[in-house]
Enzyme design. Sequence first.
Site, PDB file in Angstrom:
ATOM      1  N   TRP A 122      40.897  38.511  38.603  1.00  0.00           N
ATOM      2  CA  TRP A 122      41.716  39.282  37.663  1.00  0.00           C
ATOM      3  C   TRP A 122      41.972  40.688  38.187  1.00  0.00           C
ATOM      4  O   TRP A 122      42.838  41.400  37.680  1.00  0.00           O
ATOM      5  CB  TRP A 122      41.073  39.316  36.273  1.00  0.00           C
ATOM      6  N   ASP A 123      41.244  41.080  39.231  1.00  0.00           N
ATOM      7  CA  ASP A 123      41.446  42.388  39.851  1.00  0.00           C
ATOM      8  C   ASP A 123      42.908  42.603  40.258  1.00  0.00           C
ATOM      9  O   ASP A 123      43.431  43.717  40.186  1.00  0.00           O
ATOM     10  CB  ASP A 123      40.597  42.521  41.118  1.00  0.00           C
TER      11      ASP A 123
ATOM     12  N   GLU B 116      29.458  42.641  32.930  1.00  0.00           N
ATOM     13  CA  GLU B 116      28.760  41.397  33.247  1.00  0.00           C
ATOM     14  C   GLU B 116      27.243  41.519  33.094  1.00  0.00           C
ATOM     15  O   GLU B 116      26.517  40.566  33.362  1.00  0.00           O
ATOM     16  CB  GLU B 116      29.131  40.944  34.651  1.00  0.00           C
TER      17      GLU B 116
ATOM     18  N   LYS C  20      27.798  47.630  33.299  1.00  0.00           N
ATOM     19  CA  LYS C  20      28.113  47.525  34.723  1.00  0.00           C
ATOM     20  C   LYS C  20      29.406  48.268  35.059  1.00  0.00           C
ATOM     21  O   LYS C  20      29.519  48.927  36.084  1.00  0.00           O
ATOM     22  CB  LYS C  20      28.238  46.050  35.113  1.00  0.00           C
ATOM     23  N   GLN C  21      30.414  48.124  34.207  1.00  0.00           N
ATOM     24  CA  GLN C  21      31.718  48.753  34.432  1.00  0.00           C
ATOM     25  C   GLN C  21      32.401  48.952  33.094  1.00  0.00           C
ATOM     26  O   GLN C  21      31.902  48.507  32.067  1.00  0.00           O
ATOM     27  CB  GLN C  21      32.574  47.878  35.331  1.00  0.00           C
TER      28      GLN C  21
END
Length: 768
Positions: free
Chosen positions: A359-360, A490, A602-603
Amino acid sequence: MNQDYIKPDNWSIIEEGFDPEQVKSSESLFSLGNGAMGQRANFEERYTGSTFQGSYIAGVYYPDKTRVGWWKNGYPEYFAKVLNAPSWIGIDVEINGEVLDLNTCKSVSDFRRELNMKEGWYQRTFKATLPNGIQIDVNVLRFLSLVQDELGAIRYSVTPLNKAAEVVFKPYLDSGIKNEDSNWDDQFWNTTEVLSEGRQAFIEAHTMKTHFETCTFMDNLLFKGGEEQETEPELNQEPLKVTHSYAVRAEKGEAVQLVKFAGYTVSRNHKADALIQAAKETLSMARDKGFDQLLAEQADAWAKIWEMSDITIKGDQKAQQGIRFNIFHLNQTYLGTDSRLNIGPKGFTGEKYGGSTYWDTEAYCIPFYMATKDHHVARNLLQYRYNQLDKAIENAEKLGFENGAALYPMVTMNGEECHNEWEITFEEIHRNGAIAFAIYNYYRYTGDYSYIPEMGLEVLIGIARFWYQRATFSKFRNKYVILGVTGPNEYENNVNNNWYTNYTARWCIQYALEQIQKVKEGYPEDHGRIMGHTKLTAAELEGWSTVAENLYFPRSEEYNIYLQQDGFLDKELVTVEDLDRSNRPINQKWSWDRILRSPYIKQADVLQGFYFFEDHFTLDELERHFDFYEPFTVHESSLSPCVHSIQAAKLDRMDQAYQFYLRTSRLDLDDYNKEVEEGLHITSMAGTWMSVVEGFGGMRIRDDKLSFNPRIPEEWESYSFKINFRSRIITVNVTKSGSSFELEGAEEMSIRVNGKRLVLNSNAVTYA
């Protein structure tokens, strides 16, 4: 402590001094690619130290059978391996019978590598004393041609320094290659022919199972004193390898050189029975032009790329080097000429992650390609997803969805899901939203609506059907909920009502409904075709609306924020600042159980939603959510710092925005995550570009027009960038005293700067 052996330079990546501990990291950092193939910066000569050999061909993969301890229904049958291809770079070197090997030399001095990003070549120089006492000077220059993308070229020069010597060059091709990350140690390649004709050699091999036919080829020229030598090579032919040997006497101080032209022809681009002939035509062209002309053409080709995509930063060399490193590798990975290809997270620099598409691409890469190239490049990336819509529907069917619901894969090569960690494969379904958002983003930026009636609407319908079926009605809440998911963070698995996932789901359904109506009104033929194909009914559309209007979003009244998911406040809310540094990075220090129970992110997760849908929220809302979630974010994903940099800049927190920018731009150069030897983080590099253009430059589309809100970090004197907006080129220059804009094009256009209308005249500089 981050690595710091890369020398600051505006246009080059430079390493000085030979350190065996840095070899694998440098093999990643100095990698080359040309969109069609790539090569880690492995030594051409033999090296018996620790190394990670890597040669890659775009779109060629192997379906390595899934290896899991506990099989679950719906698991993908295979994990797609980015294949380590037959090696073409090898040149063994012997000096008076002694093999050159930097791992066994008595001494190595003046070692220097340079990746020249301006012109697209990689050079390595050093002096070495061999075990037999002979001292040599070596100069190697290598590039992968952008003009002829099946061709690589190496010029390998050896000069004896303390006495005359016999130098033997042994260029070879080798198909006895394995991946470091093979699940079962399967044989990935089947070699069918090893052929030598004069100075040329060819190895034909195909991948097992997928049957990609390839020809690895080489042609070698020997030079002494600048003159080509007519020496015929000695041949050593093995089942998986072919070596040519060229012996030449070099006087003390006299340079001898081998020029090697090599590369791949592939059945993706040629008939399978014509690969050797295609290789011969490529080699004939290379010989006719010669190394120097090919190198000059390489510099010209890169000059054209940099003319549009460069970002200049004055006053901060590390920041300048970082952004160019990112832009360089993005262009090495994908040039937009082939809609069958996509942007793998490691590009051509390593094997990790597998697959070529995440999906990046939609979330981070498309904005870069839209703004720095022709809009057809981004359209190709969207077409890639349309071409794989049938596979996305199959993926959803395997998980129990029906009626044309589409779940795009988390990881793919051909549209099939090939990622087999359950918490990702089955639960990280927010990826569907990024596909839909990219369609919206493409139209918003380019003004090209034609993609939607031609292809995009069918994708949107498949995605909306998935979200409609994935939602569950909760009698307890009297709302629709989405259960058992993993959001962008995640470090949380199998959660209920991840806010970002739910919010994206609602937006996808509403956007699909809007586009169905728009196509019906403006493109009745396409509408009729699509309705006939998808068999959409009014009752189904009404069901979509019901779900979208009644989705549940977890919220905290105490903090006046959306919650990342149900139960987030049940965690022990210790911020990262209060976490002992010996625990970092937690993904390497903690058990997965401990990570899942922690509040650490995580992000960007909730903040990813605030980035995508920023027009839906006020600045105060962004500030509240940023202040709550960023302190819990460990930024252990390469995709994290760029989003936070953009939002910190929007909040005018420039110190914080700058620190996040440095982290994203130098993530690999400074090896923040201690894993660069496995390959580079290619897709996050597009986020670095966004950090400058959307973060510091404040570029947005507002009311169908370009808008800027420029800011500049304290550490910079100025910065500038170009964007291609609807076939008009705008150069933006920002200094501490203000900003200016220059328009290339025949007509004037209006933009907004800091909320005020500004008219740009053709080929004139306008100051804000």
